[in-house]
Scaffold this motif. Sequence first.
Motif, PDB file in Angstrom:
ATOM      1  N   LEU A 103     -57.057   2.726  31.535  1.00  0.00           N
ATOM      2  CA  LEU A 103     -57.938   1.735  30.922  1.00  0.00           C
ATOM      3  C   LEU A 103     -57.209   0.891  29.874  1.00  0.00           C
ATOM      4  CD1 LEU A 103     -61.167   3.896  30.391  1.00  0.00           C
ATOM      5  CD2 LEU A 103     -60.598   2.395  32.320  1.00  0.00           C
ATOM      6  N   HIS A 104     -57.727  -0.326  29.668  1.00  0.00           N
ATOM      7  CA  HIS A 104     -57.175  -1.195  28.614  1.00  0.00           C
ATOM      8  C   HIS A 104     -57.197  -0.474  27.269  1.00  0.00           C
ATOM      9  CE1 HIS A 104     -56.974  -4.497  31.313  1.00  0.00           C
ATOM     10  NE2 HIS A 104     -58.265  -4.793  31.314  1.00  0.00           N
ATOM     11  N   SER A 105     -58.265   0.301  27.037  1.00  0.00           N
ATOM     12  CA  SER A 105     -58.454   0.953  25.742  1.00  0.00           C
ATOM     13  C   SER A 105     -57.408   2.022  25.452  1.00  0.00           C
ATOM     14  CB  SER A 105     -59.848   1.583  25.677  1.00  0.00           C
ATOM     15  OG  SER A 105     -60.023   2.516  26.737  1.00  0.00           O
ATOM     16  N   ALA A 106     -56.607   2.394  26.463  1.00  0.00           N
ATOM     17  CA  ALA A 106     -55.558   3.399  26.238  1.00  0.00           C
ATOM     18  C   ALA A 106     -54.478   2.875  25.303  1.00  0.00           C
ATOM     19  CB  ALA A 106     -54.944   3.820  27.571  1.00  0.00           C
ATOM     20  N   GLY A 107     -54.368   1.548  25.211  1.00  0.00           N
ATOM     21  CA  GLY A 107     -53.395   0.961  24.290  1.00  0.00           C
ATOM     22  C   GLY A 107     -52.019   0.771  24.896  1.00  0.00           C
ATOM     23  N   VAL A 108     -51.043   0.462  24.033  1.00  0.00           N
ATOM     24  CA  VAL A 108     -49.685   0.174  24.501  1.00  0.00           C
ATOM     25  C   VAL A 108     -48.987   1.454  24.940  1.00  0.00           C
ATOM     26  CG1 VAL A 108     -49.444  -1.872  23.061  1.00  0.00           C
ATOM     27  CG2 VAL A 108     -48.741   0.343  22.171  1.00  0.00           C
ATOM     28  N   HIS A 109     -47.978   1.288  25.798  1.00  0.00           N
ATOM     29  CA  HIS A 109     -47.237   2.441  26.307  1.00  0.00           C
ATOM     30  C   HIS A 109     -45.863   1.975  26.776  1.00  0.00           C
ATOM     31  CE1 HIS A 109     -48.148   0.880  30.344  1.00  0.00           C
ATOM     32  NE2 HIS A 109     -49.370   0.692  29.896  1.00  0.00           N
ATOM     33  N   GLY A 110     -45.047   2.904  27.214  1.00  0.00           N
ATOM     34  CA  GLY A 110     -43.658   2.603  27.553  1.00  0.00           C
ATOM     35  C   GLY A 110     -43.437   1.832  28.836  1.00  0.00           C
ATOM     36  N   LEU A 111     -44.493   1.626  29.641  1.00  0.00           N
ATOM     37  CA  LEU A 111     -44.337   0.878  30.884  1.00  0.00           C
ATOM     38  C   LEU A 111     -45.126  -0.434  30.878  1.00  0.00           C
ATOM     39  CD1 LEU A 111     -44.519   3.757  33.551  1.00  0.00           C
ATOM     40  CD2 LEU A 111     -42.491   2.567  32.706  1.00  0.00           C
ATOM     41  N   VAL A 112     -45.472  -0.924  29.692  1.00  0.00           N
ATOM     42  CA  VAL A 112     -46.210  -2.189  29.597  1.00  0.00           C
ATOM     43  C   VAL A 112     -45.439  -3.298  30.323  1.00  0.00           C
ATOM     44  CG1 VAL A 112     -46.965  -4.005  28.030  1.00  0.00           C
ATOM     45  CG2 VAL A 112     -47.412  -1.630  27.459  1.00  0.00           C
ATOM     46  N   GLY A 113     -46.093  -3.945  31.262  1.00  0.00           N
ATOM     47  CA  GLY A 113     -45.479  -5.056  31.983  1.00  0.00           C
ATOM     48  C   GLY A 113     -44.447  -4.638  33.020  1.00  0.00           C
ATOM     49  N   THR A 114     -44.338  -3.348  33.320  1.00  0.00           N
ATOM     50  CA  THR A 114     -43.310  -2.874  34.243  1.00  0.00           C
ATOM     51  C   THR A 114     -43.926  -2.221  35.472  1.00  0.00           C
ATOM     52  OG1 THR A 114     -41.798  -2.437  32.395  1.00  0.00           O
ATOM     53  CG2 THR A 114     -41.280  -1.410  34.509  1.00  0.00           C
ATOM     54  N   GLU A 115     -43.817  -2.873  36.605  1.00  0.00           N
ATOM     55  CA  GLU A 115     -44.201  -2.252  37.883  1.00  0.00           C
ATOM     56  C   GLU A 115     -43.086  -1.277  38.245  1.00  0.00           C
ATOM     57  OE1 GLU A 115     -46.675  -2.360  41.605  1.00  0.00           O
ATOM     58  OE2 GLU A 115     -46.913  -3.478  39.744  1.00  0.00           O
ATOM     59  N   ALA A 116     -43.415  -0.027  38.436  1.00  0.00           N
ATOM     60  CA  ALA A 116     -42.367   0.978  38.625  1.00  0.00           C
ATOM     61  C   ALA A 116     -42.667   1.927  39.771  1.00  0.00           C
ATOM     62  CB  ALA A 116     -42.179   1.787  37.338  1.00  0.00           C
ATOM     63  N   TRP A 117     -41.605   2.261  40.505  1.00  0.00           N
ATOM     64  CA  TRP A 117     -41.661   3.267  41.564  1.00  0.00           C
ATOM     65  C   TRP A 117     -40.634   4.352  41.258  1.00  0.00           C
ATOM     66  CZ3 TRP A 117     -44.790   3.368  45.940  1.00  0.00           C
ATOM     67  CH2 TRP A 117     -45.542   2.214  46.195  1.00  0.00           C
ATOM     68  N   PHE A 118     -41.002   5.592  41.510  1.00  0.00           N
ATOM     69  CA  PHE A 118     -40.074   6.705  41.372  1.00  0.00           C
ATOM     70  C   PHE A 118     -40.081   7.476  42.686  1.00  0.00           C
ATOM     71  CE2 PHE A 118     -41.848   5.806  37.204  1.00  0.00           C
ATOM     72  CZ  PHE A 118     -40.716   5.747  36.393  1.00  0.00           C
ATOM     73  N   LEU A 119     -38.917   7.663  43.274  1.00  0.00           N
ATOM     74  CA  LEU A 119     -38.788   8.388  44.527  1.00  0.00           C
ATOM     75  C   LEU A 119     -37.976   9.657  44.299  1.00  0.00           C
ATOM     76  CD1 LEU A 119     -37.706   5.461  46.910  1.00  0.00           C
ATOM     77  CD2 LEU A 119     -40.026   6.074  46.176  1.00  0.00           C
ATOM     78  N   ARG A 120     -38.366  10.711  44.984  1.00  0.00           N
ATOM     79  CA  ARG A 120     -37.555  11.927  45.022  1.00  0.00           C
ATOM     80  C   ARG A 120     -37.069  12.074  46.452  1.00  0.00           C
ATOM     81  NH1 ARG A 120     -35.491  14.745  40.937  1.00  0.00           N
ATOM     82  NH2 ARG A 120     -37.507  14.522  39.867  1.00  0.00           N
ATOM     83  N   LEU A 121     -35.742  12.037  46.646  1.00  0.00           N
ATOM     84  CA  LEU A 121     -35.171  12.112  47.977  1.00  0.00           C
ATOM     85  C   LEU A 121     -35.006  13.562  48.414  1.00  0.00           C
ATOM     86  CD1 LEU A 121     -32.491   9.285  47.661  1.00  0.00           C
ATOM     87  CD2 LEU A 121     -34.891   9.120  48.374  1.00  0.00           C
ATOM     88  N   ALA A 122     -34.718  13.761  49.688  1.00  0.00           N
ATOM     89  CA  ALA A 122     -34.636  15.110  50.257  1.00  0.00           C
ATOM     90  C   ALA A 122     -33.587  15.979  49.574  1.00  0.00           C
ATOM     91  CB  ALA A 122     -34.361  15.019  51.760  1.00  0.00           C
TER      92      ALA A 122
END
Length: 280
Positions: free
Chosen positions: A201-220
């Motif tokens: 939610l917007h009300s959660a406030g600022v955070h470390g990924l503001v404005g950052t679309e991010a993907w994290f993959l774990r490979l085999a």
Amino acid sequence: MPQRRVISGRSQEPRQRFAEELRILRTGSGTSLRQLGERLGWDWSLFGKMEKGETLGSPEVVQALDTHYGTPGLLLALWELAAGDKSQFRERYRRYMTLEAEAVSLWHFAVSVLPGLLQTPGYAREVLRAGGYKGKELEQQVEARMGRKLLLEGEDAPPFRTILAEAVLRTSVQDEPEWRSQLEYLLEVSERQNVTVQVLLHSAGVHGLVGTEAWFLRLANGRPVAYTENAHSGELIEESMRIERMQRAYDVVRDMALSPAESRKFILRMLEEVPCDPST
């Protein structure tokens, strides 16, 4: 008559030129990749990937290399040119797509648009059209995006978690029936055992990924890979220290988000706010 200037024969493509210079400097110094890693305190495999053009590394790594080779500012300048080269975006994206298909688990954070893995054809078409695609190329991109969704289907489908910033669900497409279909599909997919959807939610406030679309993959093989992007560029990140920092930020965002059950209720409220077609 002036003497003709000798051409170096080295690549004029920024990313490849950066990799070439790294390789030339290291081999010229008679240092192995392992020795370089030991002297600078980074995993030697990172330097190997940088010399192959598979990753650019971070500014901190490049500055350390500049100091090590006695080339103050040179490598960092080449790194900036390579990082800003927009022609590399599609190449990096294609490499990310290859890794995505091999991933055994995926985590995602959405800033303003639903992830392609959860998009309906109508939603994808409008988003891609806004990005400049049209005609045959638009339809090809929509088809390709729908093909990606197969990754989350079947008994061997990897676990996938996405955290959607509230703005994602507040930014509807113009076609209301398509938007309704998209929200209905999102609710449907969120019920799958391998898919977890959370809303921040917007009300959660600022955070470390503001404005950052991010993907994290774990490979085999257990290796993590990250990918960040905006509307105009993307970066594939394979340096363990940078990925670790981003994953810590992601963990904080996950704790700030609504639970999966609360998130489904929120999405349902968004769906209820979409005007119904009077003909239905």
